[in-house]
Design a protein around this motif. Structure first.
Motif, PDB file in Angstrom:
ATOM      1  N   GLY A 146       0.826  -1.197   0.000  1.00  0.00           N
ATOM      2  CA  GLY A 146       0.000   0.000   0.000  1.00  0.00           C
ATOM      3  C   GLY A 146       0.850   1.232   0.000  1.00  0.00           C
ATOM      4  O   GLY A 146       2.065   1.202  -0.227  1.00  0.00           O
ATOM      5  N   SER A 147       0.193   2.343   0.281  1.00  0.00           N
ATOM      6  CA  SER A 147       0.898   3.622   0.245  1.00  0.00           C
ATOM      7  C   SER A 147       1.914   3.742   1.351  1.00  0.00           C
ATOM      8  O   SER A 147       2.843   4.517   1.259  1.00  0.00           O
ATOM      9  N   SER A 163      -5.824   0.990  10.406  1.00  0.00           N
ATOM     10  CA  SER A 163      -4.458   1.347  10.019  1.00  0.00           C
ATOM     11  C   SER A 163      -4.436   2.587   9.142  1.00  0.00           C
ATOM     12  O   SER A 163      -3.557   3.438   9.267  1.00  0.00           O
ATOM     13  N   ASP A 164      -5.427   2.703   8.242  1.00  0.00           N
ATOM     14  CA  ASP A 164      -5.490   3.886   7.380  1.00  0.00           C
ATOM     15  C   ASP A 164      -5.737   5.146   8.192  1.00  0.00           C
ATOM     16  O   ASP A 164      -5.153   6.207   7.928  1.00  0.00           O
ATOM     17  N   LEU A 165      -6.607   5.072   9.176  1.00  0.00           N
ATOM     18  CA  LEU A 165      -6.885   6.238  10.003  1.00  0.00           C
ATOM     19  C   LEU A 165      -5.642   6.673  10.779  1.00  0.00           C
ATOM     20  O   LEU A 165      -5.333   7.872  10.870  1.00  0.00           O
ATOM     21  N   VAL A 166      -4.928   5.695  11.330  1.00  0.00           N
ATOM     22  CA  VAL A 166      -3.700   6.024  12.065  1.00  0.00           C
ATOM     23  C   VAL A 166      -2.666   6.625  11.124  1.00  0.00           C
ATOM     24  O   VAL A 166      -1.969   7.599  11.458  1.00  0.00           O
ATOM     25  N   SER A 167      -2.565   6.066   9.920  1.00  0.00           N
ATOM     26  CA  SER A 167      -1.595   6.580   8.948  1.00  0.00           C
ATOM     27  C   SER A 167      -1.943   8.004   8.519  1.00  0.00           C
ATOM     28  O   SER A 167      -1.058   8.865   8.416  1.00  0.00           O
ATOM     29  N   LEU A 168      -3.221   8.268   8.286  1.00  0.00           N
ATOM     30  CA  LEU A 168      -3.620   9.618   7.893  1.00  0.00           C
ATOM     31  C   LEU A 168      -3.354  10.626   9.010  1.00  0.00           C
ATOM     32  O   LEU A 168      -2.919  11.752   8.751  1.00  0.00           O
ATOM     33  N   ALA A 169      -3.624  10.218  10.248  1.00  0.00           N
ATOM     34  CA  ALA A 169      -3.353  11.124  11.368  1.00  0.00           C
ATOM     35  C   ALA A 169      -1.866  11.409  11.501  1.00  0.00           C
ATOM     36  O   ALA A 169      -1.455  12.549  11.763  1.00  0.00           O
TER      37      ALA A 169
END
Length: 352
Positions: A146-147, A163-169
């Protein structure tokens, strides 16, 4: 004047008979060209701007080759061991990458993005080796990750969303921190630049000036790498062929159909008719005239003697108003007379 000077510089680089420029001159003039291109109001794809970009790239690439031949930098040395005059050459990969992004060409946009990213990553790795600033190198991405470089196939839907939410934060916080650092570095640079431009700066001030520039370009390169990765992903998705093999040929031009009538019987009346069972038999004006003749309109339903009665009532009201006026005048005169004559005045009856 500056334009002719840059043209002369380009002639010195390309002509074998001319005396080659010094390493410091190549960096200084290439850096100056980048500042001019970055702050210009002309379209980036214009001929004049692209000519400047190409001249700047030739100068900076030549300077990069000279730095590589001189082995000015090594992974085995510390930042304190690098001479102050050599610190500015750390910026060469970043400047080359930034000018590479200034090139125009839609057909080779992906190639330019990858070339600029390679230059930025080279600059960031070198700064990381010298421990110029505290930052994390961007993780490499590929088709199977992924990204953020984590495999997506083995994650459940809930875990991937978390995991996406943590990564965006984390990305948002990193951007805020980089922006704060960039503004702080630019403020410090503006103060130190005045001392350097005046020519009265000592070795310590010059070293601080070049280190501040390197730290500022670290934040710029981190932002550029992130932006490049997003644009590269979009371009690659645009180039991916659709599933199903070879692309389908474009449909042939078909002749447009002319409208036609189904039938001329009851079905046609149902399809093209008014849509309700009864059709109007007269217009609104005809209806009004007919009802007016019969005297059944709202304003024609009043009997004929009503007008006479109304006239008589109006006359009676006018007469009453006149009588009331006379009675009112008589009452007022009587009140006035009583005010000046006592009760019983003039009554001579039974007086003897």
């Amino acid at each position: 004047m500056a334009e002719s000077e840059h043209e002369a510089d380009a002639g010195h680089i390309s002509s074998p008979d001319a005396e080659p420029l010094k390493l410091s001159d190549l960096l200084e003039r290439g850096w100056k060209i980048f500042d001019e291109v970055d702050s210009t109001n002309e379209p980036l794809a214009s001929t004049g701007v692209q000519a400047k970009v190409q001249r700047g790239l030739r100068m900076l690439e030549e300077a990069s080759r000279m730095v590589a031949q001189l082995d000015l930098f090594s992974r085995n040395e510390e930042l304190e061991e690098v001479a102050t005059a050599d610190l500015k050459y750390l910026l060469l990969p970043a400047l080359v990458g930034a000018l590479t992004l200034k090139q125009s060409g839609r057909d080779r946009r992906l190639e330019l993005l990858l070339a600029a990213k390679a230059r930025f990553m080279d600059f960031l790795r070198r700064c990381k080796d010298y421990n110029v600033a505290q930052f994390q190198l961007p993780r490499p991405t590929n088709e199977n990750t992924g990204s953020e470089g984590e495999p997506q196939n083995g994650l459940s839907t809930a875990t991937a969303a978390s995991s996406d939410l943590v990564s965006l934060a984390a990305k948002r916080q990193a951007k805020i921190e980089r922006y704060r650092q960039k503004k702080e570095l630019e403020s410090r640079l503006s103060d130190v630049r005045r001392a350097v431009d005046s020519g009265q700066a000592d070795d310590e001030v010059c070293r601080d000036f070049y280190l501040l520039n390197v730290k500022r370009w670290i934040t710029v390169c981190l932002e550029e790498v992130e932006s490049i990765e997003q644009e590269v992903e979009i371009l690659r998705r645009m180039d991916v062929p659709r599933p199903g093999g070879a692309p389908q040929p474009a449909p042939a031009n078909r002749q447009a159909f002319k409208p036609f009538i189904l039938t001329k019987d009851r079905v046609q009346a149902q399809v093209l008719g008014a849509g309700y069972p009864s059709l109007p038999t007269m217009t609104v004006d005809d209806w009004y005239d007919q009802h007016r003749k019969h005297g059944v309109l709202p304003d024609q339903g009043i009997p004929g003697n009503v007008a006479a009665e109304e006239a008589e009532t109006q006359e009676r009201e006018e007469e009453d108003e006149g009588d009331n006026s006379e009675a009112l005048m008589k009452a007022r005169n009587w009140d006035d007379w009583k005010d000046t004559h006592r009760r019983g005045y003039g009554n001579r009856h039974n007086m003897g």
